[in-house]
Design a protein around this motif. Structure first.
Motif, PDB file in Angstrom:
ATOM      1  N   TYR A  62       0.840  -1.203   0.000  1.00  0.00           N
ATOM      2  CA  TYR A  62       0.000   0.000   0.000  1.00  0.00           C
ATOM      3  C   TYR A  62       0.877   1.255   0.000  1.00  0.00           C
ATOM      4  O   TYR A  62       0.639   2.182  -0.768  1.00  0.00           O
ATOM      5  CB  TYR A  62      -0.932  -0.015   1.212  1.00  0.00           C
ATOM      6  CG  TYR A  62      -1.813   1.197   1.318  1.00  0.00           C
ATOM      7  CD1 TYR A  62      -2.693   1.546   0.289  1.00  0.00           C
ATOM      8  CD2 TYR A  62      -1.785   2.006   2.441  1.00  0.00           C
ATOM      9  CE1 TYR A  62      -3.516   2.660   0.391  1.00  0.00           C
ATOM     10  CE2 TYR A  62      -2.603   3.116   2.554  1.00  0.00           C
ATOM     11  CZ  TYR A  62      -3.460   3.436   1.523  1.00  0.00           C
ATOM     12  OH  TYR A  62      -4.270   4.548   1.620  1.00  0.00           O
ATOM     13  N   TYR A  63       1.903   1.270   0.823  1.00  0.00           N
ATOM     14  CA  TYR A  63       2.807   2.434   0.877  1.00  0.00           C
ATOM     15  C   TYR A  63       3.549   2.626  -0.437  1.00  0.00           C
ATOM     16  O   TYR A  63       3.892   3.744  -0.801  1.00  0.00           O
ATOM     17  CB  TYR A  63       3.812   2.299   2.020  1.00  0.00           C
ATOM     18  CG  TYR A  63       3.187   2.277   3.402  1.00  0.00           C
ATOM     19  CD1 TYR A  63       1.992   2.943   3.669  1.00  0.00           C
ATOM     20  CD2 TYR A  63       3.777   1.586   4.436  1.00  0.00           C
ATOM     21  CE1 TYR A  63       1.414   2.914   4.917  1.00  0.00           C
ATOM     22  CE2 TYR A  63       3.203   1.555   5.698  1.00  0.00           C
ATOM     23  CZ  TYR A  63       2.032   2.225   5.933  1.00  0.00           C
ATOM     24  OH  TYR A  63       1.463   2.195   7.172  1.00  0.00           O
ATOM     25  N   GLU A  68      -4.633  -0.447  -3.885  1.00  0.00           N
ATOM     26  CA  GLU A  68      -5.579   0.646  -3.659  1.00  0.00           C
ATOM     27  C   GLU A  68      -6.175   0.512  -2.259  1.00  0.00           C
ATOM     28  O   GLU A  68      -6.233  -0.590  -1.696  1.00  0.00           O
ATOM     29  CB  GLU A  68      -6.702   0.596  -4.705  1.00  0.00           C
ATOM     30  CG  GLU A  68      -6.228   0.813  -6.125  1.00  0.00           C
ATOM     31  CD  GLU A  68      -5.705   2.219  -6.359  1.00  0.00           C
ATOM     32  OE1 GLU A  68      -6.274   3.171  -5.776  1.00  0.00           O
ATOM     33  OE2 GLU A  68      -4.734   2.354  -7.122  1.00  0.00           O
ATOM     34  N   PHE A  69      -6.665   1.617  -1.720  1.00  0.00           N
ATOM     35  CA  PHE A  69      -7.230   1.621  -0.381  1.00  0.00           C
ATOM     36  C   PHE A  69      -8.378   0.619  -0.238  1.00  0.00           C
ATOM     37  O   PHE A  69      -8.466  -0.085   0.768  1.00  0.00           O
ATOM     38  CB  PHE A  69      -7.705   3.032   0.004  1.00  0.00           C
ATOM     39  CG  PHE A  69      -8.343   3.078   1.358  1.00  0.00           C
ATOM     40  CD1 PHE A  69      -7.575   2.991   2.503  1.00  0.00           C
ATOM     41  CD2 PHE A  69      -9.717   3.184   1.484  1.00  0.00           C
ATOM     42  CE1 PHE A  69      -8.165   3.004   3.757  1.00  0.00           C
ATOM     43  CE2 PHE A  69     -10.318   3.201   2.737  1.00  0.00           C
ATOM     44  CZ  PHE A  69      -9.532   3.119   3.869  1.00  0.00           C
ATOM     45  N   LYS A  73      -8.703  -2.410   2.438  1.00  0.00           N
ATOM     46  CA  LYS A  73      -9.848  -2.552   3.342  1.00  0.00           C
ATOM     47  C   LYS A  73     -10.397  -3.979   3.287  1.00  0.00           C
ATOM     48  O   LYS A  73     -10.731  -4.557   4.321  1.00  0.00           O
ATOM     49  CB  LYS A  73     -10.926  -1.536   2.953  1.00  0.00           C
ATOM     50  CG  LYS A  73     -11.816  -1.127   4.074  1.00  0.00           C
ATOM     51  CD  LYS A  73     -12.540   0.175   3.833  1.00  0.00           C
ATOM     52  CE  LYS A  73     -13.593   0.081   2.786  1.00  0.00           C
ATOM     53  NZ  LYS A  73     -14.470   1.270   2.751  1.00  0.00           N
ATOM     54  N   GLN A  82      -7.799   2.115   7.665  1.00  0.00           N
ATOM     55  CA  GLN A  82      -7.826   3.548   7.971  1.00  0.00           C
ATOM     56  C   GLN A  82      -6.535   3.979   8.662  1.00  0.00           C
ATOM     57  O   GLN A  82      -5.984   5.039   8.358  1.00  0.00           O
ATOM     58  CB  GLN A  82      -9.042   3.879   8.845  1.00  0.00           C
ATOM     59  CG  GLN A  82      -9.214   5.349   9.112  1.00  0.00           C
ATOM     60  CD  GLN A  82      -9.442   6.164   7.838  1.00  0.00           C
ATOM     61  OE1 GLN A  82      -9.944   5.681   6.833  1.00  0.00           O
ATOM     62  NE2 GLN A  82      -9.033   7.410   7.867  1.00  0.00           N
ATOM     63  N   ARG A  85      -3.926   4.254   6.057  1.00  0.00           N
ATOM     64  CA  ARG A  85      -4.127   5.445   5.218  1.00  0.00           C
ATOM     65  C   ARG A  85      -3.617   6.697   5.939  1.00  0.00           C
ATOM     66  O   ARG A  85      -2.951   7.536   5.337  1.00  0.00           O
ATOM     67  CB  ARG A  85      -5.592   5.606   4.849  1.00  0.00           C
ATOM     68  CG  ARG A  85      -5.809   6.864   4.017  1.00  0.00           C
ATOM     69  CD  ARG A  85      -7.091   6.993   3.282  1.00  0.00           C
ATOM     70  NE  ARG A  85      -8.294   6.646   3.966  1.00  0.00           N
ATOM     71  CZ  ARG A  85      -9.482   6.644   3.368  1.00  0.00           C
ATOM     72  NH1 ARG A  85      -9.604   6.958   2.098  1.00  0.00           N
ATOM     73  NH2 ARG A  85     -10.561   6.314   4.035  1.00  0.00           N
ATOM     74  N   LYS A  88       0.188   6.586   5.987  1.00  0.00           N
ATOM     75  CA  LYS A  88       0.720   6.856   4.646  1.00  0.00           C
ATOM     76  C   LYS A  88       0.668   8.357   4.360  1.00  0.00           C
ATOM     77  O   LYS A  88       1.638   8.927   3.849  1.00  0.00           O
ATOM     78  CB  LYS A  88      -0.071   6.090   3.584  1.00  0.00           C
ATOM     79  CG  LYS A  88       0.454   6.307   2.180  1.00  0.00           C
ATOM     80  CD  LYS A  88      -0.321   5.492   1.158  1.00  0.00           C
ATOM     81  CE  LYS A  88       0.251   5.722  -0.228  1.00  0.00           C
ATOM     82  NZ  LYS A  88      -0.471   5.004  -1.255  1.00  0.00           N
TER      83      LYS A  88
END
Length: 122
Positions: A62-63, A68-69, A73, A82, A85, A88
């Motif tokens: 993710y970083y 994708e978010f 999830k 969350q 996110r 990040k």
């Protein structure tokens, strides 16, 4: 039943001996093969998602913008996603341009000089 709980047909191939063992277990417990497969998949996903190694892999990807978010999830849950996110966003922010104070002695009177043995004092 929500839209995400709606059954979806999936076709895959498996070694014959696994299907035979699955059928034997299903007969033993008087259950349907599909029910056992769904239960096994659910348990595997929950166990994997709780693994620290898995969560670190998700965070790293993710970083690095490889996930994708919404995918994050699904993989680790809304609360953990969350937190990732927010972290990040914090990591991507500009660092504070702070100059170290020159008028403060951070050691105060507690500074100790140590003889290192090679003639240097530290």
């Amino acid at each position: 039943m929500s839209a995400s709980d709606k059954p979806r047909r999936v076709h895959f191939q498996s070694p014959e001996y696994l299907v035979e063992r699955l059928d034997a277990i299903a007969a033993l417990f008087d259950k349907d093969r599909t029910d056992l497969l769904v239960e096994a998949i659910r348990e595997y996903i929950e166990e994997t998602a709780d693994s620290e190694t898995f969560q670190e892999l998700v965070a790293t990807k993710y970083y690095d913008d490889q996930l994708e978010f919404e995918t994050v999830k699904q993989l680790v849950g809304a609360e953990t996603a969350q937190r990732l996110r927010l972290l990040k966003a914090d990591l991507e922010g500009e660092p504070f341009d702070l100059v170290a104070p020159t008028d403060v002695d951070i050691y105060g009177d507690d500074a100790t000089t140590v003889e290192t043995g090679d003639g240097d004092e530290r």
